[in-house]
Structure formats: structure tokens, C-alpha cells
Enzyme design. Sequence first.
Site, PDB file in Angstrom:
ATOM      1  N   CYS A  85       0.977  -1.155  -0.096  1.00 45.41           N
ATOM      2  CA  CYS A  85      -0.212  -0.094   0.269  1.00 45.41           C
ATOM      3  C   CYS A  85       0.447   1.466  -0.354  1.00 45.41           C
ATOM      4  CB  CYS A  85      -0.957   0.060   1.025  1.00 45.41           C
ATOM      5  SG  CYS A  85      -2.308   1.078   0.918  1.00 45.41           S
ATOM      6  N   HIS A 202      -3.466  -5.603   1.329  1.00 41.54           N
ATOM      7  CA  HIS A 202      -3.131  -5.468   2.390  1.00 41.54           C
ATOM      8  C   HIS A 202      -2.697  -7.269   2.578  1.00 41.54           C
ATOM      9  CE1 HIS A 202      -2.073  -1.590   3.980  1.00 41.54           C
ATOM     10  NE2 HIS A 202      -3.327  -1.325   2.903  1.00 41.54           N
ATOM     11  N   GLU A 204      -0.852  -8.863   5.037  1.00 43.89           N
ATOM     12  CA  GLU A 204      -0.528  -8.786   6.207  1.00 43.89           C
ATOM     13  C   GLU A 204      -2.144  -9.229   7.130  1.00 43.89           C
ATOM     14  OE1 GLU A 204      -0.679  -4.669   6.086  1.00 43.89           O
ATOM     15  OE2 GLU A 204      -0.409  -6.195   4.869  1.00 43.89           O
TER      16      GLU A 204
END
Length: 231
Positions: A85, A202, A204
Site C-alpha cells: 500500500c 494487504h 498482512e
Amino acid sequence: MRAAVVVFPGSWSDGDCLFALERLGVDAYRVWHRETDLGGADLVVLPGGFSYGDYLRCGAIARFSPVMQAVGTHADAGGLVIGICNGFQILCEAGMLPGVLMRNASLQFRCQPVHLIAAEHGSPFTAGIEPGRVLQVPISHGEGNYFADAATLEALESQRRVAFRYCTADGLVTPEANPNGSVANIAGVLNAEGNVLGMMPHPERAAAPLLGGEDGNVIWQSALARVGVPA
């Protein structure tokens, strides 16, 4: 594996990255943007956020942070780097990846799950992803509209440097599956050597069942396998 998660003023996804990496047994730690030593990292992570408040352009100030010289040296030596990002935006501003990230075509901030498909399988970040597998990973951005000129796009395609594309749940790359207007549905790109990845989604945040899924882990696990750590 040792992973350095770089923290800029305004970063907010560093904790998520630490959580995802530590769940996989990685020795992950934060590195403040003023540092010039990455602590012997195998992997460097530039996390999401609003570095320096996204003043001027997203990532335009962060590229001048002292740590970025160390990140560049690490990449030049073949070390793995992933920018997620805002981290992707920083890598583009620093010239480590081609192209730019512009305002979403909708002019809206988009925070939603999206589907991704790996467009190549030779990089450290995608080699462990089965061809045709569709990943569900969330996005959270207002400036994720990837753009590059025709010559750059041709080079990216011919050199198999498009890492991920937005797709449908069935793996079809269609305009309807594109959440931000990115050219050719591009969700992530690689440098010429393949050891630097920038992506807007993302991984994560797709690291545990409680978060809605674990599809993001396959990207981290692929990198782990490349440096000799059992996935």
C-alpha cells in the site's frame, strides 16, 4: 528469517505486519525511518499507512528518509523487499519500482476484500502460489490506481514483472473486478530482478481465520521458502 518492518511517521500497518510474520515464526522487528542499519534483515517490509501525512504525494517525502538508502542497498545486493500500500507508493517514488499510484478512479477511499491472481510464478513472492489459485486479500486505499506509460507496461508484461492482478472469485481478470481503475488490473509489480515487490492489497490483514482468512500468508511463505526457511 529476520524481517525488518520500517516505520515512518504516519505508518499504521507495521503492527499488522509484525503479527503476520511472527505467526509464521519470523524474527520480525521494527526499524525507525531515521535508522541506517537494517539489523541483518533477510526481508525488508515497507508497511501501509500515511507516511508524513501523504503530503505532496503519497510516499514523496518518505523516499528521502535515511533508512531508504539502506533499503536500496539491501535490494541491490539481492535482498527481499516488499512494499504494501503506502510502501508500494514509497518504492515507486524512490525509483525502485516503475509507475505511479494515482487517485482511485472512483475518487473514493476503498476498504474492502478483493480477489487476486498471481500473474507470474518465478519471483520469491509468488513461486509458492499454485497457478490459477485465487487469493482473497483486503485493500484499504484512496490512491491505489496504478499507472505506467505504454513502454513501461510493455516491459512489465514482456519481462513477467506483473506480480498480481485483480480478478473475480473465479479468477477472471475483468474490469468489474478492478476496485481502483489500475491499468490492466495490476495489483502488484516487481523490479527487474524480481526481489522487490510492491502491492496495494494487504496480505498482512489476511493472516488468520479471525481476520477473515489466511490467503495472505502464502505470499510470506513463498518468501520464506526462497531464503531457505520451511514454510
